[in-house]
Design a protein around this motif. Structure first.
Motif, PDB file in Angstrom:
ATOM      1  N   GLU A   1     -15.988   7.447 -20.650  1.00  0.00           N
ATOM      2  CA  GLU A   1     -14.802   6.599 -20.649  1.00  0.00           C
ATOM      3  C   GLU A   1     -14.386   6.398 -19.194  1.00  0.00           C
ATOM      4  OE1 GLU A   1     -13.231   5.188 -23.270  1.00  0.00           O
ATOM      5  OE2 GLU A   1     -14.913   5.929 -24.460  1.00  0.00           O
ATOM      6  N   PRO A   2     -13.723   5.277 -18.881  1.00  0.00           N
ATOM      7  CA  PRO A   2     -13.227   5.083 -17.507  1.00  0.00           C
ATOM      8  C   PRO A   2     -12.252   6.184 -17.127  1.00  0.00           C
ATOM      9  CG  PRO A   2     -13.034   3.067 -18.803  1.00  0.00           C
ATOM     10  CD  PRO A   2     -13.461   4.149 -19.743  1.00  0.00           C
ATOM     11  N   ALA A   3     -12.197   6.470 -15.850  1.00  0.00           N
ATOM     12  CA  ALA A   3     -11.312   7.530 -15.349  1.00  0.00           C
ATOM     13  C   ALA A   3      -9.853   7.154 -15.563  1.00  0.00           C
ATOM     14  CB  ALA A   3     -11.571   7.769 -13.872  1.00  0.00           C
ATOM     15  N   ALA A   4      -9.072   8.126 -15.941  1.00  0.00           N
ATOM     16  CA  ALA A   4      -7.637   7.906 -16.074  1.00  0.00           C
ATOM     17  C   ALA A   4      -7.025   7.803 -14.680  1.00  0.00           C
ATOM     18  CB  ALA A   4      -7.007   9.045 -16.850  1.00  0.00           C
TER      19      ALA A   4
ATOM     20  N   CYS B   1     -31.759  23.011   0.932  1.00  0.00           N
ATOM     21  CA  CYS B   1     -32.919  22.134   0.678  1.00  0.00           C
ATOM     22  C   CYS B   1     -32.559  20.664   0.484  1.00  0.00           C
ATOM     23  CB  CYS B   1     -33.692  22.627  -0.542  1.00  0.00           C
ATOM     24  SG  CYS B   1     -32.829  22.385  -2.116  1.00  0.00           S
ATOM     25  N   GLY B   2     -31.265  20.346   0.376  1.00  0.00           N
ATOM     26  CA  GLY B   2     -30.847  18.958   0.244  1.00  0.00           C
ATOM     27  C   GLY B   2     -30.711  18.457  -1.185  1.00  0.00           C
ATOM     28  N   TRP B   3     -30.944  19.314  -2.183  1.00  0.00           N
ATOM     29  CA  TRP B   3     -30.818  18.901  -3.578  1.00  0.00           C
ATOM     30  C   TRP B   3     -29.370  18.515  -3.880  1.00  0.00           C
ATOM     31  CZ3 TRP B   3     -27.642  21.471  -7.128  1.00  0.00           C
ATOM     32  CH2 TRP B   3     -27.741  21.052  -8.455  1.00  0.00           C
ATOM     33  N   VAL B   4     -29.172  17.468  -4.680  1.00  0.00           N
ATOM     34  CA  VAL B   4     -27.852  17.105  -5.202  1.00  0.00           C
ATOM     35  C   VAL B   4     -27.987  16.861  -6.700  1.00  0.00           C
ATOM     36  CG1 VAL B   4     -26.969  16.112  -3.058  1.00  0.00           C
ATOM     37  CG2 VAL B   4     -28.158  14.663  -4.681  1.00  0.00           C
ATOM     38  N   ASN B   5     -26.965  17.230  -7.465  1.00  0.00           N
ATOM     39  CA  ASN B   5     -27.024  16.938  -8.891  1.00  0.00           C
ATOM     40  C   ASN B   5     -26.500  15.531  -9.147  1.00  0.00           C
ATOM     41  OD1 ASN B   5     -24.256  17.657  -8.504  1.00  0.00           O
ATOM     42  ND2 ASN B   5     -24.073  18.316 -10.617  1.00  0.00           N
ATOM     43  N   ASN B   6     -26.821  14.999 -10.308  1.00  0.00           N
ATOM     44  CA  ASN B   6     -26.401  13.659 -10.686  1.00  0.00           C
ATOM     45  C   ASN B   6     -24.887  13.615 -10.808  1.00  0.00           C
ATOM     46  OD1 ASN B   6     -25.686  11.495 -12.723  1.00  0.00           O
ATOM     47  ND2 ASN B   6     -27.848  11.058 -12.407  1.00  0.00           N
ATOM     48  N   TRP B   7     -24.274  12.538 -10.355  1.00  0.00           N
ATOM     49  CA  TRP B   7     -22.813  12.426 -10.390  1.00  0.00           C
ATOM     50  C   TRP B   7     -22.263  12.556 -11.804  1.00  0.00           C
ATOM     51  CZ3 TRP B   7     -20.563   8.780 -13.421  1.00  0.00           C
ATOM     52  CH2 TRP B   7     -21.371   7.733 -13.849  1.00  0.00           C
ATOM     53  N   ALA B   8     -23.040  12.140 -12.813  1.00  0.00           N
ATOM     54  CA  ALA B   8     -22.581  12.166 -14.204  1.00  0.00           C
ATOM     55  C   ALA B   8     -22.524  13.587 -14.764  1.00  0.00           C
ATOM     56  CB  ALA B   8     -23.483  11.301 -15.072  1.00  0.00           C
ATOM     57  N   GLU B   9     -23.102  14.575 -14.070  1.00  0.00           N
ATOM     58  CA  GLU B   9     -23.053  15.960 -14.528  1.00  0.00           C
ATOM     59  C   GLU B   9     -21.745  16.649 -14.168  1.00  0.00           C
ATOM     60  OE1 GLU B   9     -26.501  17.880 -12.911  1.00  0.00           O
ATOM     61  OE2 GLU B   9     -27.867  16.553 -13.972  1.00  0.00           O
ATOM     62  N   GLY B  10     -20.868  15.965 -13.442  1.00  0.00           N
ATOM     63  CA  GLY B  10     -19.595  16.552 -13.050  1.00  0.00           C
ATOM     64  C   GLY B  10     -18.689  16.782 -14.247  1.00  0.00           C
ATOM     65  N   HIS B  11     -17.659  17.589 -14.050  1.00  0.00           N
ATOM     66  CA  HIS B  11     -16.750  17.960 -15.133  1.00  0.00           C
ATOM     67  C   HIS B  11     -15.683  16.925 -15.396  1.00  0.00           C
ATOM     68  CE1 HIS B  11     -17.758  22.371 -13.937  1.00  0.00           C
ATOM     69  NE2 HIS B  11     -18.766  21.771 -14.515  1.00  0.00           N
ATOM     70  N   THR B  12     -15.471  16.005 -14.475  1.00  0.00           N
ATOM     71  CA  THR B  12     -14.446  14.976 -14.632  1.00  0.00           C
ATOM     72  C   THR B  12     -15.051  13.613 -14.321  1.00  0.00           C
ATOM     73  OG1 THR B  12     -13.761  15.202 -12.325  1.00  0.00           O
ATOM     74  CG2 THR B  12     -12.559  16.533 -13.938  1.00  0.00           C
TER      75      THR B  12
ATOM     76  N   LEU C   1     -15.280  10.122 -12.392  1.00  0.00           N
ATOM     77  CA  LEU C   1     -14.945   9.703 -11.038  1.00  0.00           C
ATOM     78  C   LEU C   1     -13.954   8.547 -11.095  1.00  0.00           C
ATOM     79  CD1 LEU C   1     -18.474   9.799  -9.383  1.00  0.00           C
ATOM     80  CD2 LEU C   1     -16.589  11.381  -9.017  1.00  0.00           C
ATOM     81  N   PRO C   2     -13.083   8.428 -10.100  1.00  0.00           N
ATOM     82  CA  PRO C   2     -12.143   7.306 -10.093  1.00  0.00           C
ATOM     83  C   PRO C   2     -12.866   5.992  -9.821  1.00  0.00           C
ATOM     84  CG  PRO C   2     -11.962   8.574  -8.073  1.00  0.00           C
ATOM     85  CD  PRO C   2     -12.914   9.318  -8.968  1.00  0.00           C
ATOM     86  N   SER C   3     -12.237   4.908 -10.193  1.00  0.00           N
ATOM     87  CA  SER C   3     -12.817   3.586  -9.950  1.00  0.00           C
ATOM     88  C   SER C   3     -12.717   3.254  -8.458  1.00  0.00           C
ATOM     89  CB  SER C   3     -12.069   2.530 -10.757  1.00  0.00           C
ATOM     90  OG  SER C   3     -10.735   2.423 -10.276  1.00  0.00           O
TER      91      SER C   3
END
Length: 70
Positions: free
Chosen positions: A10-13, A45-56, A58-60
């Motif tokens: 859902e879009p961020a509140a 090592c420079g690894w980053v997780n996918n932004w969609a794996e976050g707990h909240t 993201l704002p628009s």
């Protein structure tokens, strides 16, 4: 539309929230990494997780107060 591996969200509140510091193990090298709200970047090592794996959500872009104005 979402790309592979990204769950529908859902879009961020518009309510501001305090970021939570979270910790996990790097999926690439096994180092302990900390991040904000479940989003991580490994300094070893420079690894980053996918932004969609976050707990909240993201704002628009419109909600980003630091974005350059046209």
């Amino acid at each position: 539309m979402t790309s592979r591996g990204e769950p529908d969200r859902e879009p961020a509140a518009a309510e501001p929230t305090t970021p939570e510091i979270t910790t996990t193990m790097c999926s690439a090298c096994g180092s302990q990494v900390s991040g904000l709200n479940g989003r991580y970047a490994c300094g070893v090592c420079g690894w980053v997780n996918n932004w969609a794996e976050g707990h909240t959500a993201l704002p628009s872009a419109e909600a980003d107060v630091d974005a350059p104005k046209p």
